[in-house]
Design a protein around this motif. Structure first.
Motif, PDB file in Angstrom:
ATOM      1  N   ASN A 145       0.805  -1.221   0.000  1.00 53.19           N
ATOM      2  CA  ASN A 145       0.000   0.000   0.000  1.00 53.19           C
ATOM      3  C   ASN A 145       0.836   1.268   0.000  1.00 53.19           C
ATOM      4  N   ASP A 146       2.157   1.119   0.159  1.00 53.92           N
ATOM      5  CA  ASP A 146       3.052   2.269   0.000  1.00 53.92           C
ATOM      6  C   ASP A 146       3.570   2.383  -1.430  1.00 53.92           C
ATOM      7  N   GLY A 147       3.122   1.486  -2.297  1.00 51.56           N
ATOM      8  CA  GLY A 147       3.553   1.528  -3.687  1.00 51.56           C
ATOM      9  C   GLY A 147       4.827   0.770  -3.971  1.00 51.56           C
ATOM     10  N   HIS A 148       5.323  -0.011  -2.999  1.00 51.98           N
ATOM     11  CA  HIS A 148       6.518  -0.808  -3.286  1.00 51.98           C
ATOM     12  C   HIS A 148       6.126  -2.067  -4.046  1.00 51.98           C
ATOM     13  N   THR A 149       7.067  -2.588  -4.780  1.00 57.79           N
ATOM     14  CA  THR A 149       6.923  -3.894  -5.402  1.00 57.79           C
ATOM     15  C   THR A 149       8.288  -4.552  -5.370  1.00 57.79           C
ATOM     16  N   LYS A 202      -5.020  -8.322  -4.388  1.00 57.69           N
ATOM     17  CA  LYS A 202      -6.267  -8.722  -3.735  1.00 57.69           C
ATOM     18  C   LYS A 202      -6.663  -7.656  -2.730  1.00 57.69           C
ATOM     19  N   GLY A 203      -7.921  -7.237  -2.797  1.00 62.28           N
ATOM     20  CA  GLY A 203      -8.439  -6.307  -1.810  1.00 62.28           C
ATOM     21  C   GLY A 203      -8.687  -4.914  -2.349  1.00 62.28           C
ATOM     22  N   ALA A 204      -9.699  -4.245  -1.771  1.00 61.74           N
ATOM     23  CA  ALA A 204     -10.052  -2.894  -2.191  1.00 61.74           C
ATOM     24  C   ALA A 204      -8.921  -1.913  -1.928  1.00 61.74           C
ATOM     25  N   ASP A 205      -8.136  -2.166  -0.868  1.00 67.84           N
ATOM     26  CA  ASP A 205      -7.040  -1.255  -0.556  1.00 67.84           C
ATOM     27  C   ASP A 205      -5.982  -1.265  -1.661  1.00 67.84           C
ATOM     28  N   LYS A 206      -5.727  -2.427  -2.247  1.00 63.35           N
ATOM     29  CA  LYS A 206      -4.741  -2.510  -3.322  1.00 63.35           C
ATOM     30  C   LYS A 206      -5.260  -1.813  -4.587  1.00 63.35           C
ATOM     31  N   LEU A 207      -6.564  -1.904  -4.819  1.00 64.42           N
ATOM     32  CA  LEU A 207      -7.130  -1.211  -5.965  1.00 64.42           C
ATOM     33  C   LEU A 207      -6.991   0.301  -5.790  1.00 64.42           C
ATOM     34  N   GLU A 208      -7.199   0.772  -4.570  1.00 57.98           N
ATOM     35  CA  GLU A 208      -7.060   2.199  -4.298  1.00 57.98           C
ATOM     36  C   GLU A 208      -5.600   2.639  -4.443  1.00 57.98           C
ATOM     37  N   TRP A 237      -6.794  -8.947 -10.387  1.00 64.06           N
ATOM     38  CA  TRP A 237      -7.302  -8.418  -9.116  1.00 64.06           C
ATOM     39  C   TRP A 237      -8.596  -9.109  -8.711  1.00 64.06           C
ATOM     40  N   SER A 238      -8.727  -9.306  -7.402  1.00 59.16           N
ATOM     41  CA  SER A 238      -9.982  -9.792  -6.819  1.00 59.16           C
ATOM     42  C   SER A 238     -10.209  -9.056  -5.500  1.00 59.16           C
TER      43      SER A 238
END
Length: 239
Positions: A145-149, A202-208, A237-238
């Motif tokens: 959620n901090d944008g790291h990959t 996965k998750g709404a937080d990742k979509l945001e 995404w799910s």
């Protein structure tokens, strides 16, 4: 399920699903099909995966695929510098969930090598990866959620070099203050040119988070995942 609205860059493909298991199966099918096609032309192929809980059903589904796994070089995009029996070890997750069934014969290249720190073990990791052919064939990334990959964290002091287009290194140590463990990670130049790249979320937080990343795609240092938001990316995404 109503399809979420998100403004993707041109050439980025979004595959939405209402069920995480089904999305994992779809991703496994896509990866297996791509690897099978590559194995028809190449002597060896590479598969780079990411750790965490989200990819576990994908790992299990992929492990059952009928491929010539002995010709597959498998490695992680990054790893925490912890012993393999540590609960935080992604190497352990890969061994227990992906290097099973038909995939047990894959050639696993471990990013965790001897050394008290990733910097101490860096040369051993480079030696482990010395036979890895580039560009990578298949790359599966996650995103925080901090944008790291991978372990390309915004607060890692090593990030400017690891994200540099001219970085000559396959791997880099990563010591982000925000994280409890030191890390080892493939660098952006190593990852960016993979023939097939998927972002598995996965998750709404990742979509945001993904929406936020789209707002300033050129600012890769504050959200390194932006370095992969380019034509050809496949986002699975799910909720």
């Amino acid at each position: 399920m109503k399809t979420p609205e998100i403004d993707l860059p041109e050439g980025v493909h979004m595959r939405f699903g209402s069920d995480p298991e089904q999305v994992a199966l779809d991703l496994a099918d896509a990866v297996a099909a791509f690897l099978k096609e590559r194995l028809a032309d190449a002597q060896r192929v590479s598969l780079v995966v990411s750790g965490g809980s989200t990819p576990l059903p994908f790992f299990r589904a992929l492990s059952t695929k009928d491929l010539d796994w002995h010709r597959v070089d498998l490695l992680l995009a990054d790893e925490r510098w912890v012993p393999e029996d540590d609960p935080a070890s992604n190497t352990r997750l890969v061994r227990e969930n992906l290097l099973q069934d038909r995939a047990a014969g894959a050639n696993f290249l471990s990013l965790k090598q001897p050394g008290a720190t990733p910097l101490e073990g860096l040369e051993a990791v480079k030696a482990e990866l010395s036979g890895l052919a580039l560009p990578l064939d298949v790359l599966i990334l996650g995103m925080g959620n901090d944008g790291h990959t991978a372990s390309l964290f915004p607060d890692a002091p090593e990030l400017p070099r690891a994200m540099s287009p001219d970085c000559p290194d396959l791997v880099a140590a990563a010591t982000p203050p925000s994280q409890p463990q030191q890390r080892i990670t493939l660098t952006w130049p190593t990852l960016r040119d993979a023939r097939f790249t998927a972002l598995h979320l996965k998750g709404a937080d990742k979509l945001e988070t993904l929406r936020r990343a789209m707002t300033a795609p050129e600012d890769v240092m504050s959200m390194p995942v932006r370095g992969f938001l380019k034509p050809g990316l496949n986002v699975f995404w799910s909720p």
